[in-house]
Design a protein around this motif. Structure first.
Motif, PDB file in Angstrom:
ATOM      1  N   LEU A 109      11.062   5.280  -8.348  1.00 28.36           N
ATOM      2  CA  LEU A 109       9.751   5.017  -8.136  1.00 28.36           C
ATOM      3  C   LEU A 109       9.511   4.215  -7.064  1.00 28.36           C
ATOM      4  O   LEU A 109       8.564   4.534  -6.221  1.00 28.36           O
ATOM      5  CB  LEU A 109       9.375   4.589  -9.357  1.00 28.36           C
ATOM      6  N   ALA A 113       7.465   5.707  -3.579  1.00 29.55           N
ATOM      7  CA  ALA A 113       5.945   5.115  -3.376  1.00 29.55           C
ATOM      8  C   ALA A 113       6.069   4.239  -1.995  1.00 29.55           C
ATOM      9  O   ALA A 113       5.054   3.841  -1.670  1.00 29.55           O
ATOM     10  CB  ALA A 113       5.563   4.202  -4.503  1.00 29.55           C
ATOM     11  N   ILE A 123       4.528   9.342  -3.636  1.00 28.16           N
ATOM     12  CA  ILE A 123       3.681   9.107  -5.038  1.00 28.16           C
ATOM     13  C   ILE A 123       2.826   7.758  -4.548  1.00 28.16           C
ATOM     14  O   ILE A 123       3.188   7.163  -3.794  1.00 28.16           O
ATOM     15  CB  ILE A 123       4.356   9.023  -6.239  1.00 28.16           C
ATOM     16  N   ARG A 124       1.751   7.487  -5.412  1.00 26.89           N
ATOM     17  CA  ARG A 124       1.250   6.522  -5.278  1.00 26.89           C
ATOM     18  C   ARG A 124       1.159   5.588  -6.827  1.00 26.89           C
ATOM     19  O   ARG A 124       1.020   6.172  -7.964  1.00 26.89           O
ATOM     20  CB  ARG A 124      -0.406   6.627  -5.238  1.00 26.89           C
ATOM     21  N   LEU A 125       1.658   4.363  -6.546  1.00 29.02           N
ATOM     22  CA  LEU A 125       1.615   3.381  -7.896  1.00 29.02           C
ATOM     23  C   LEU A 125       0.361   2.894  -8.094  1.00 29.02           C
ATOM     24  O   LEU A 125      -0.497   2.538  -7.120  1.00 29.02           O
ATOM     25  CB  LEU A 125       2.859   2.576  -7.871  1.00 29.02           C
ATOM     26  N   PRO A 141       5.658  -2.367  -5.293  1.00 26.76           N
ATOM     27  CA  PRO A 141       5.892  -2.066  -6.656  1.00 26.76           C
ATOM     28  C   PRO A 141       6.402  -3.053  -7.437  1.00 26.76           C
ATOM     29  O   PRO A 141       7.734  -3.176  -8.177  1.00 26.76           O
ATOM     30  CB  PRO A 141       7.207  -0.855  -6.370  1.00 26.76           C
ATOM     31  N   CYS A 201       2.192   1.037 -14.887  1.00 26.97           N
ATOM     32  CA  CYS A 201       2.913   1.617 -14.084  1.00 26.97           C
ATOM     33  C   CYS A 201       3.084   3.303 -13.996  1.00 26.97           C
ATOM     34  O   CYS A 201       2.168   4.151 -13.461  1.00 26.97           O
ATOM     35  CB  CYS A 201       4.088   1.059 -13.452  1.00 26.97           C
ATOM     36  N   VAL A 202       3.647   3.867 -14.925  1.00 27.19           N
ATOM     37  CA  VAL A 202       3.846   5.320 -15.075  1.00 27.19           C
ATOM     38  C   VAL A 202       2.534   6.051 -15.387  1.00 27.19           C
ATOM     39  O   VAL A 202       2.352   7.108 -14.990  1.00 27.19           O
ATOM     40  CB  VAL A 202       5.032   5.584 -16.294  1.00 27.19           C
ATOM     41  N   ILE A 205       0.700   6.765 -12.087  1.00 28.35           N
ATOM     42  CA  ILE A 205       1.178   7.521 -11.079  1.00 28.35           C
ATOM     43  C   ILE A 205       0.500   8.618 -10.535  1.00 28.35           C
ATOM     44  O   ILE A 205       0.246   9.543 -11.587  1.00 28.35           O
ATOM     45  CB  ILE A 205       2.761   7.672 -11.222  1.00 28.35           C
TER      46      ILE A 205
END
Length: 247
Positions: A109, A113, A123-125, A141, A201-202, A205
């Protein structure tokens, strides 16, 4: 560069890995629920009331939620259960499996990110602060990195539990306190950190679709699909030509 995969395929892999780790933990619970009581010093129960162990386990079982209480059972062999704590070692080992799985996922992750300009940026967190302490606006992160530290602690705790589990000399293991302390700490840390990982977080995303498309179109590894059609050597020539020209 590698052959393309979708984010859906990657995240499905993470989900499967986490489910497998959770299954590993659950598989240790029946043995963990076998509580040796009433053996006194060496397991033969000298000077212990004949009903002490059974009554204590019953009281413990009724004080817990039903699905947990039903796991409280006598051990298959009181001498073995008192001289060793293999169930604690197995449970700690299953928590290490969780920690190893989360380490893989959280590292992925934070790399996916990384950016926003000079990293992968796939991806964007969720943004949990204004920026890093050094670089304004940079989204670090922080949750995955916190979970990585938890995982390191859990893996270290498992080493201690493993070593303590070896110390069942003859009919008694005197290292139950440190095993219990480390096991409970690992459970608490994983329970808290996985909840935060999911909710902070997840759940937030987002895919950086433009960046993913750009990387997918730029990667030279897509030429791998040509191998069955034109052969490896000619596909290699195409890759080298494209790399040299920037196409």
């Amino acid at each position: 560069d590698a052959v393309p995969v979708t984010l859906g395929q990657e995240f499905a892999g993470y989900a499967s890995q986490v489910r497998s780790a959770a299954t590993a933990v659950r598989s240790t619970l029946p043995a963990l629920g076998q509580i040796p009581l009433g053996g006194t010093a060496v397991g033969n129960g000298l000077n212990t009331h004949v009903d002490f162990a059974a009554l204590t386990r019953d009281r413990l079982a009724t004080s817990l939620p039903a699905d947990v209480g039903e796991l409280i059972q006598p051990p298959d062999d009181r001498f073995a259960a008192q001289a060793s704590r293999d169930a604690l070692v197995a449970t700690s080992g299953s928590l290490k499996v969780v920690a190893v799985a989360l380490t893989k996922v959280c590292n992925d992750l934070r790399w996916m990110a990384s950016g926003p300009r000079a990293g992968l940026g796939e991806i964007r967190l969720p943004e949990l602060q204004k920026g890093s302490s050094i670089m304004p606006g940079k989204v670090n992160p922080v949750i995955p990195e916190a979970v990585l530290q938890v995982c390191a602690e859990v893996i270290g705790n498992d080493v201690t539990v493993t070593v303590a589990g070896m110390q069942g000399n003859f009919e008694l293991n005197v290292m139950i306190p440190v095993m219990a302390r480390n096991l409970v700490q690992s459970i608490d840390l994983l329970a808290t950190s996985t909840d935060l990982l999911a909710t902070r977080c997840v759940d937030g995303i987002e895919a950086n679709e433009d960046r993913c498309l750009s990387l997918a179109e730029l990667t030279l590894a897509t030429a791998t699909a040509l191998n069955p059609v034109i052969g490896y050597d000619e596909a290699t020539e195409i890759v080298q030509a494209a790399d040299a020209s920037g196409r």
